[in-house]
Every structure is written in structure tokens, then in C-alpha cells.
Scaffold this active site. Structure first.
Site, PDB file in Angstrom:
ATOM      1  N   GLY A  29       0.813  -1.228   0.000  1.00  0.00           N
ATOM      2  CA  GLY A  29       0.000   0.000   0.000  1.00  0.00           C
ATOM      3  C   GLY A  29       0.836   1.262   0.000  1.00  0.00           C
ATOM      4  O   GLY A  29       0.595   2.178   0.789  1.00  0.00           O
ATOM      5  N   SER A  31       1.165   3.416  -2.544  1.00  0.00           N
ATOM      6  CA  SER A  31       0.792   4.336  -3.617  1.00  0.00           C
ATOM      7  C   SER A  31       0.721   5.779  -3.118  1.00  0.00           C
ATOM      8  O   SER A  31       0.893   6.721  -3.894  1.00  0.00           O
ATOM      9  CB  SER A  31      -0.565   3.929  -4.199  1.00  0.00           C
ATOM     10  OG  SER A  31      -1.546   3.897  -3.177  1.00  0.00           O
ATOM     11  N   ASP A  78      -3.845  -7.120  -5.947  1.00  0.00           N
ATOM     12  CA  ASP A  78      -4.904  -7.077  -4.936  1.00  0.00           C
ATOM     13  C   ASP A  78      -4.571  -8.063  -3.816  1.00  0.00           C
ATOM     14  O   ASP A  78      -4.620  -9.279  -4.009  1.00  0.00           O
ATOM     15  CB  ASP A  78      -6.242  -7.428  -5.589  1.00  0.00           C
ATOM     16  CG  ASP A  78      -7.385  -7.397  -4.588  1.00  0.00           C
ATOM     17  OD1 ASP A  78      -7.168  -7.016  -3.414  1.00  0.00           O
ATOM     18  OD2 ASP A  78      -8.518  -7.765  -4.987  1.00  0.00           O
ATOM     19  N   ASN A 105       1.297  -2.391   5.442  1.00  0.00           N
ATOM     20  CA  ASN A 105       0.663  -1.077   5.578  1.00  0.00           C
ATOM     21  C   ASN A 105      -0.710  -1.002   4.909  1.00  0.00           C
ATOM     22  O   ASN A 105      -1.566  -0.237   5.342  1.00  0.00           O
ATOM     23  CB  ASN A 105       1.599  -0.020   4.968  1.00  0.00           C
ATOM     24  CG  ASN A 105       0.938   1.323   4.814  1.00  0.00           C
ATOM     25  OD1 ASN A 105       0.754   2.052   5.784  1.00  0.00           O
ATOM     26  ND2 ASN A 105       0.549   1.672   3.588  1.00  0.00           N
ATOM     27  N   SER A 162      -3.320   0.286  14.738  1.00  0.00           N
ATOM     28  CA  SER A 162      -4.050   1.539  14.969  1.00  0.00           C
ATOM     29  C   SER A 162      -4.389   1.734  16.444  1.00  0.00           C
ATOM     30  O   SER A 162      -4.666   0.759  17.156  1.00  0.00           O
ATOM     31  CB  SER A 162      -5.354   1.537  14.170  1.00  0.00           C
ATOM     32  OG  SER A 162      -6.126   2.685  14.470  1.00  0.00           O
ATOM     33  N   TYR A 175     -12.896  -1.951  11.346  1.00  0.00           N
ATOM     34  CA  TYR A 175     -11.526  -1.434  11.272  1.00  0.00           C
ATOM     35  C   TYR A 175     -10.820  -1.638  12.619  1.00  0.00           C
ATOM     36  O   TYR A 175      -9.723  -2.196  12.675  1.00  0.00           O
ATOM     37  CB  TYR A 175     -11.552   0.045  10.885  1.00  0.00           C
ATOM     38  CG  TYR A 175     -10.186   0.689  10.821  1.00  0.00           C
ATOM     39  CD1 TYR A 175      -9.374   0.494   9.707  1.00  0.00           C
ATOM     40  CD2 TYR A 175      -9.711   1.484  11.861  1.00  0.00           C
ATOM     41  CE1 TYR A 175      -8.114   1.076   9.642  1.00  0.00           C
ATOM     42  CE2 TYR A 175      -8.461   2.069  11.801  1.00  0.00           C
ATOM     43  CZ  TYR A 175      -7.670   1.858  10.683  1.00  0.00           C
ATOM     44  OH  TYR A 175      -6.421   2.437  10.628  1.00  0.00           O
ATOM     45  N   LYS A 179      -7.699  -4.252  13.248  1.00  0.00           N
ATOM     46  CA  LYS A 179      -6.393  -3.722  13.685  1.00  0.00           C
ATOM     47  C   LYS A 179      -5.971  -4.380  15.005  1.00  0.00           C
ATOM     48  O   LYS A 179      -4.778  -4.647  15.215  1.00  0.00           O
ATOM     49  CB  LYS A 179      -6.448  -2.201  13.806  1.00  0.00           C
ATOM     50  CG  LYS A 179      -6.518  -1.483  12.469  1.00  0.00           C
ATOM     51  CD  LYS A 179      -5.282  -1.745  11.606  1.00  0.00           C
ATOM     52  CE  LYS A 179      -5.267  -0.929  10.328  1.00  0.00           C
ATOM     53  NZ  LYS A 179      -4.035  -1.087   9.544  1.00  0.00           N
TER      54      LYS A 179
HETATM   55  N1  LIG Z   1      -4.278   8.029   8.338  1.00  0.00           N
HETATM   56  C1  LIG Z   1      -4.497   7.786   9.618  1.00  0.00           C
HETATM   57  O1  LIG Z   1      -4.860   8.696  10.373  1.00  0.00           O
HETATM   58  C2  LIG Z   1      -4.227   6.413  10.180  1.00  0.00           C
HETATM   59  C3  LIG Z   1      -4.269   6.225  11.589  1.00  0.00           C
HETATM   60  C4  LIG Z   1      -3.946   4.981  12.122  1.00  0.00           C
HETATM   61  C5  LIG Z   1      -3.579   3.943  11.289  1.00  0.00           C
HETATM   62  N2  LIG Z   1      -3.569   4.137   9.933  1.00  0.00           N
HETATM   63  C6  LIG Z   1      -3.141   3.026   9.077  1.00  0.00           C
HETATM   64  O2  LIG Z   1      -2.003   3.448   8.315  1.00  0.00           O
HETATM   65  C7  LIG Z   1      -1.995   2.748   7.070  1.00  0.00           C
HETATM   66  C8  LIG Z   1      -1.935   3.745   5.912  1.00  0.00           C
HETATM   67  O3  LIG Z   1      -3.009   4.657   6.021  1.00  0.00           O
HETATM   68  P1  LIG Z   1      -3.215   5.811   4.931  1.00  0.00           P
HETATM   69  O4  LIG Z   1      -4.028   6.869   5.580  1.00  0.00           O
HETATM   70  O5  LIG Z   1      -1.902   6.150   4.323  1.00  0.00           O
HETATM   71  O6  LIG Z   1      -4.163   5.000   3.912  1.00  0.00           O
HETATM   72  P2  LIG Z   1      -4.396   5.114   2.319  1.00  0.00           P
HETATM   73  O7  LIG Z   1      -3.862   6.400   1.791  1.00  0.00           O
HETATM   74  O8  LIG Z   1      -5.825   4.803   2.086  1.00  0.00           O
HETATM   75  O9  LIG Z   1      -3.501   3.933   1.739  1.00  0.00           O
HETATM   76  C9  LIG Z   1      -3.951   2.615   1.829  1.00  0.00           C
HETATM   77  C10 LIG Z   1      -3.105   1.755   0.920  1.00  0.00           C
HETATM   78  O10 LIG Z   1      -3.630   0.419   0.975  1.00  0.00           O
HETATM   79  C11 LIG Z   1      -3.736  -0.063  -0.339  1.00  0.00           C
HETATM   80  N3  LIG Z   1      -4.826  -1.038  -0.449  1.00  0.00           N
HETATM   81  C12 LIG Z   1      -6.137  -0.860  -0.171  1.00  0.00           C
HETATM   82  N4  LIG Z   1      -6.829  -1.988  -0.467  1.00  0.00           N
HETATM   83  C13 LIG Z   1      -5.925  -2.881  -0.948  1.00  0.00           C
HETATM   84  C14 LIG Z   1      -6.022  -4.202  -1.442  1.00  0.00           C
HETATM   85  N5  LIG Z   1      -7.179  -4.877  -1.548  1.00  0.00           N
HETATM   86  N6  LIG Z   1      -4.885  -4.826  -1.853  1.00  0.00           N
HETATM   87  C15 LIG Z   1      -3.708  -4.177  -1.793  1.00  0.00           C
HETATM   88  N7  LIG Z   1      -3.550  -2.921  -1.328  1.00  0.00           N
HETATM   89  C16 LIG Z   1      -4.660  -2.276  -0.931  1.00  0.00           C
HETATM   90  C17 LIG Z   1      -4.029   1.150  -1.211  1.00  0.00           C
HETATM   91  O11 LIG Z   1      -3.620   0.854  -2.557  1.00  0.00           O
HETATM   92  P3  LIG Z   1      -4.185   1.720  -3.830  1.00  0.00           P
HETATM   93  O12 LIG Z   1      -4.172   3.150  -3.396  1.00  0.00           O
HETATM   94  O13 LIG Z   1      -3.189   1.441  -4.902  1.00  0.00           O
HETATM   95  O14 LIG Z   1      -5.541   1.204  -4.133  1.00  0.00           O
HETATM   96  C18 LIG Z   1      -3.158   2.198  -0.540  1.00  0.00           C
HETATM   97  O15 LIG Z   1      -1.860   2.171  -1.083  1.00  0.00           O
HETATM   98  C19 LIG Z   1      -3.216   1.856   7.064  1.00  0.00           C
HETATM   99  O16 LIG Z   1      -2.869   0.576   7.565  1.00  0.00           O
HETATM  100  C20 LIG Z   1      -4.146   2.556   8.048  1.00  0.00           C
HETATM  101  O17 LIG Z   1      -5.108   1.693   8.597  1.00  0.00           O
HETATM  102  C21 LIG Z   1      -3.894   5.322   9.371  1.00  0.00           C
END
Ligand SMILES: NC(=O)c1ccc[n+]([C@@H]2O[C@H](COP(=O)([O-])OP(=O)(O)OC[C@H]3O[C@@H](n4cnc5c(N)ncnc54)[C@H](OP(=O)(O)O)[C@@H]3O)[C@@H](O)[C@H]2O)c1
Length: 270
Positions: A29, A31, A78, A105, A162, A175, A179
Site C-alpha cells: 500500500g 501508492s 490485490d 501497511n 491503529s 476497522y 487492527k
Molecule cells: N491516516 C491515519 O490517520 C491512520 C491512523 C492509524 C492507522 N492508519 C493506518 O495506516 C496505514 C496507511 O493509512 P493511509 O491513511 O496512508 O491509507 P491510504 O492512503 O488509504 O492507503 C492505503 C493503501 O492500501 C492499499 N490497499 C487498499 N486496499 C488494498 C487491497 N485490496 N490490496 C492491496 N492494497 C490495498 C491502497 O492501494 P491503492 O491506493 O493502490 O488502491 C493504498 O496504497 C493503514 O494501515 C491505516 O489503517 C492510518
């Protein structure tokens, strides 16, 4: 007797030491968001990174082009599909020549508060969270760890968990639950993989500013979220990535099994 296994490599010869840089790192993940920041942190450390994406190939290419150094690779697939996970691990290992570090991630986070969510939607959303957040993490961990075991050079797995696992996620219960399961998976694997020099840790971040949560960080809701921390802000992805990089370092072996809170003192566990 179990403790002795740490010093008896399963392969002929001596268990090699995990280097501090030049490692082969698969970041799922990557991207955008945290995955991109993690890829950049490893590349800046002199590691080579397989930048994984699911649907955002163009964004993943932007990540790839932003990385310091050479020898990085782009890997699409995927992870909700177990055969897709095999293809991703194979492609990463082939492009990098092996896998020393896995950062789990990739995740989804879909809103589904129970009082407003019809049953059919509830079932589908839960299945999606379990497939991507939990099963993909378990499957990719298996695929990467078996390579680390065969390489005989130790390794690191870092899971992105998380704060929601501890604080509750009333609008995103699947979620929070998945987690929590990711944290528990990391602890189990920390024990089973230690004899092979593989350390496994998880981070439990609170809010950090990525594209995915940007709309929630605006207006009244954004102010309330920032007020959760006594620092009066949310984190930057680079702050989370720095901790991931350290947990993947040789120096972090003794942190195996940990769940590291990264939430600006917004939620204190006892
Ligand atoms: N942002 C926050 O405040 C926060 C807080 C606590 C924990 N987190 C955790 O931190 C991590 C990153 O969060 P983020 O905010 O950076 O999320 P994000 O921008 O939504 O990125 C999620 C990534 O997961 C990939 N993904 C989704 N479904 C998938 C699938 N079926 N197969 C393979 N890859 C898949 C997406 O790929 P594509 O884009 O290519 O589809 C993307 O690269 C996650 O584990 C999230 O739960 C985030």
C-alpha cells in the site's frame, strides 16, 4: 530448549546478521499516504524498496520516482486475494533478489456505524476489512517470512496497526477489530519467528495527515481530532515512518512483539 533454537539456524552454516541498510524492503500500500512515507524513509536509509499498490498505479509511480537511490521496483496486486498476495511477494522478491523487511501497511477503513448500516452492507464491509486488513497481512507475512527463513539472514516485519484497536472505533468497528487482530498476529509471529532472527512489531498510530483522512481533518471535526492530543495537532506520515524504520533496524530486535503507541499522548494505555 525453545530458547536454544535462536542460535541454531535451520539452514547449514551460521545465521547471517541483518544489515542496517541495503536491505530488500516490501512496503504494501505504498501508492500514497503512510506507505509512500515509509518507502521514502527506507530509500533514504539506503535500502531498496518494492513499492506495492492495488488500484493507484500512477500514484505508486510518483512514490517510486520520489525515492532516493536506485534499484527500487513497482509491484501491483490485490492483496485481498490470496493468489494476488503470492504474485505480489513473488514479484517483489524477484525484483529485489529477496525480501529482508516487510511492512504491512495496506488497509481499508470504511464507515459503517451499526445503527445506520443495513445488515447486507454490514456483512460486506466486515468481509472487506477482514480480507484486506487481517488476512492480507497474515498471508503476506507468511510469504515474506518463509523467504527470510530460507535466506537464513533474519528479517523484520512491521505491521501498521491503529490506536483504534484500544480506543474503540464506533463508526468503523470492523476497522478497530481487524487492527486489534493485526496487533495480536504480530505478537504471535514475534514468538514463532524469533528463532530465525526475524523480529515482528506493530505500530498503533493515532490520526496522521494523509489524503484518505484529509476531509475529516477539516472544520469542526478536524479541530476536535486535533484536540485529542495535548500537542493540539495530528501527526505527519514521516513521524510514523521514522518509527517503522527504527523497528526494522538491527538495533530493534529486542523490541520484537511490541505494539508501539504513536498517538501524541491522545490515548494512554495502562
Ligand atoms: N491516516 C491515519 O490517520 C491512520 C491512523 C492509524 C492507522 N492508519 C493506518 O495506516 C496505514 C496507511 O493509512 P493511509 O491513511 O496512508 O491509507 P491510504 O492512503 O488509504 O492507503 C492505503 C493503501 O492500501 C492499499 N490497499 C487498499 N486496499 C488494498 C487491497 N485490496 N490490496 C492491496 N492494497 C490495498 C491502497 O492501494 P491503492 O491506493 O493502490 O488502491 C493504498 O496504497 C493503514 O494501515 C491505516 O489503517 C492510518
Amino acid at each position: 530448549m525453545q530458547n536454544d533454537r535462536r542460535y541454531v539456524p535451520h539452514v547449514e552454516g551460521t545465521l547471517m546478521k541483518l544489515p542496517a541498510s541495503g536491505r530488500r524492503v516490501l512496503v504494501s500500500g505504498a501508492s500514497r499516504g503512510l506507505g509512500r512515507a515509509v518507502a521514502q524513509a527506507f530509500a533514504a536509509n539506503g535500502d531498496r524498496v518494492a513499492v506495492h499498490f492495488a488500484s493507484r498505479a500512477d500514484d505508486a509511480r510518483v512514490t517510486l520516482e520520489s525515492l532516493d537511490g536506485t534499484g527500487h521496483a513497482l509491484v501491483g496486486g490485490d492483496l485481498a486475494d490470496p493468489t494476488g498476495a503470492v504474485a505480489v511477494a513473488d514479484a517483489a522478491a524477484e525484483a529485489l533478489g529477496g525480501i529482508d523487511v516487510l511492512v504491512n501497511n495496506a488497509a481499508v477503513n470504511l464507515r459503517h456505524p451499526l445503527p445506520e448500516t443495513p445488515y447486507e452492507e454490514w456483512v460486506a464491509v466486515w468481509q472487506r476489512h477482514v480480507s484486506v486488513n487481517l488476512l492480507a497481512t497474515a498471508n503476506l507475512s507468511h510469504l515474506a517470512a518463509r523467504r527470510m527463513i530460507d535466506q537464513g539472514s533474519g528479517g523484520r516485519i512491521v505491521n501498521i496497526g491503529s490506536r483504534g484497536a484500544f480506543r474503540g472505533e464506533p463508526d468503523h468497528p470492523a476497522y478497530g477489530a481487524t487492527k486489534a487482530a493485526v496487533h495480536a498476529l504480530g505478537q504471535s509471529l514475534a514468538v514463532s519467528l524469533a528463532p530465525y532472527g526475524i523480529a515482528v512489531a506493530s505500530v498503533a498510530p493515532g490520526f496522521f495527515a494523509t489524503e484518505r483522512v484529509s476531509s475529516r481533518l477539516e472544520g469542526v471535526e478536524g479541530a476536535a481530532i486535533r484536540a485529542q492530543s495535548p500537542f493540539g495537532r495530528v501527526a505527519e506520515p514521516a513521524e510514523i515512518a521514522a518509527a517503522v524504520l527504527w523497528l526494522a533496524s538491527p538495533a530493534a530486535e529486542w523490541s520484537s512483539g511490541t505494539i508501539l503507541d504513536l498517538n501524541g499522548a491522545s490515548h494512554l494505555r495502562s
